[in-house]
Design a protein around this motif. Sequence first.
Motif, PDB file in Angstrom:
ATOM      1  N   GLY A   1      -7.968  -3.213   2.062  1.00 25.28           N
ATOM      2  CA  GLY A   1      -8.892  -2.358   1.338  1.00 25.28           C
ATOM      3  C   GLY A   1     -10.252  -2.950   1.066  1.00 25.28           C
ATOM      4  O   GLY A   1     -11.151  -2.254   0.582  1.00 25.28           O
TER       5      GLY A   1
ATOM      6  N   THR B   1     -10.762   0.712  -3.105  1.00 26.94           N
ATOM      7  CA  THR B   1      -9.434   0.534  -3.654  1.00 26.94           C
ATOM      8  C   THR B   1      -8.714  -0.549  -2.864  1.00 26.94           C
ATOM      9  O   THR B   1      -8.542  -0.417  -1.647  1.00 26.94           O
TER      10      THR B   1
ATOM     11  N   SER C   1      -5.348  -2.759  -2.050  1.00 25.58           N
ATOM     12  CA  SER C   1      -3.891  -2.618  -2.086  1.00 25.58           C
ATOM     13  C   SER C   1      -3.238  -3.963  -1.842  1.00 25.58           C
ATOM     14  O   SER C   1      -3.765  -4.793  -1.095  1.00 25.58           O
TER      15      SER C   1
ATOM     16  N   ARG D   1       0.298   0.439 -10.115  1.00 27.92           N
ATOM     17  CA  ARG D   1       1.351   0.070  -9.184  1.00 27.92           C
ATOM     18  C   ARG D   1       2.135   1.303  -8.749  1.00 27.92           C
ATOM     19  O   ARG D   1       2.162   2.303  -9.452  1.00 27.92           O
TER      20      ARG D   1
ATOM     21  N   THR E   1       3.888  -1.611  -4.160  1.00 28.44           N
ATOM     22  CA  THR E   1       2.475  -1.826  -3.892  1.00 28.44           C
ATOM     23  C   THR E   1       1.693  -1.793  -5.194  1.00 28.44           C
ATOM     24  O   THR E   1       1.963  -0.972  -6.073  1.00 28.44           O
TER      25      THR E   1
ATOM     26  N   TYR F   1      -2.293  -1.796  -6.850  1.00 32.39           N
ATOM     27  CA  TYR F   1      -3.635  -1.351  -6.491  1.00 32.39           C
ATOM     28  C   TYR F   1      -4.665  -1.864  -7.485  1.00 32.39           C
ATOM     29  O   TYR F   1      -4.363  -2.140  -8.648  1.00 32.39           O
TER      30      TYR F   1
ATOM     31  N   GLN G   1      -8.297  -0.173  -8.294  1.00 36.60           N
ATOM     32  CA  GLN G   1      -9.341   0.813  -8.063  1.00 36.60           C
ATOM     33  C   GLN G   1     -10.633   0.264  -8.659  1.00 36.60           C
ATOM     34  O   GLN G   1     -10.673  -0.048  -9.852  1.00 36.60           O
TER      35      GLN G   1
END
Length: 122
Positions: free
Chosen positions: A8, A19, A21, A71, A77, A79, A81
């Motif tokens: 990302g 974002t 990941s 998450r 996964t 994240y 943002q």
Amino acid sequence: QVQLVESGGGLVQAGGSLTLSCAASGSIFRINAMGWYRQAPGKQRELVATSTTGGTTNYADSVKGRFTISRDNVKNTVYLQMNSLEPDDTAVYYCNLGITTIAMPFRPIDYWGQGTQVTVSS
């Protein structure tokens, strides 16, 4: 064995969004605490955002109101943002996950992602 793969990152203009990941794979029982860190050239690695197992989040003052950690437990996964990006956000970003494995479901181990470059142009 657990592997983390980050994605990302990229080049974005100031004010833009990205974002990140961090996908975990392997014999995972559960992802516990999680965090994102970053390291800019010539600087020490610094905390960006963390989240406890219970969901309590903490953010560096410099990113509060702009970044959000989250998450997906189904996808294993995590994240980050990032909105309203600024040139000072330029760094390599690393995820850090406390993971318990199927073999050891009560002893979380820290894992780090390989890092993903974020570059914000002015």
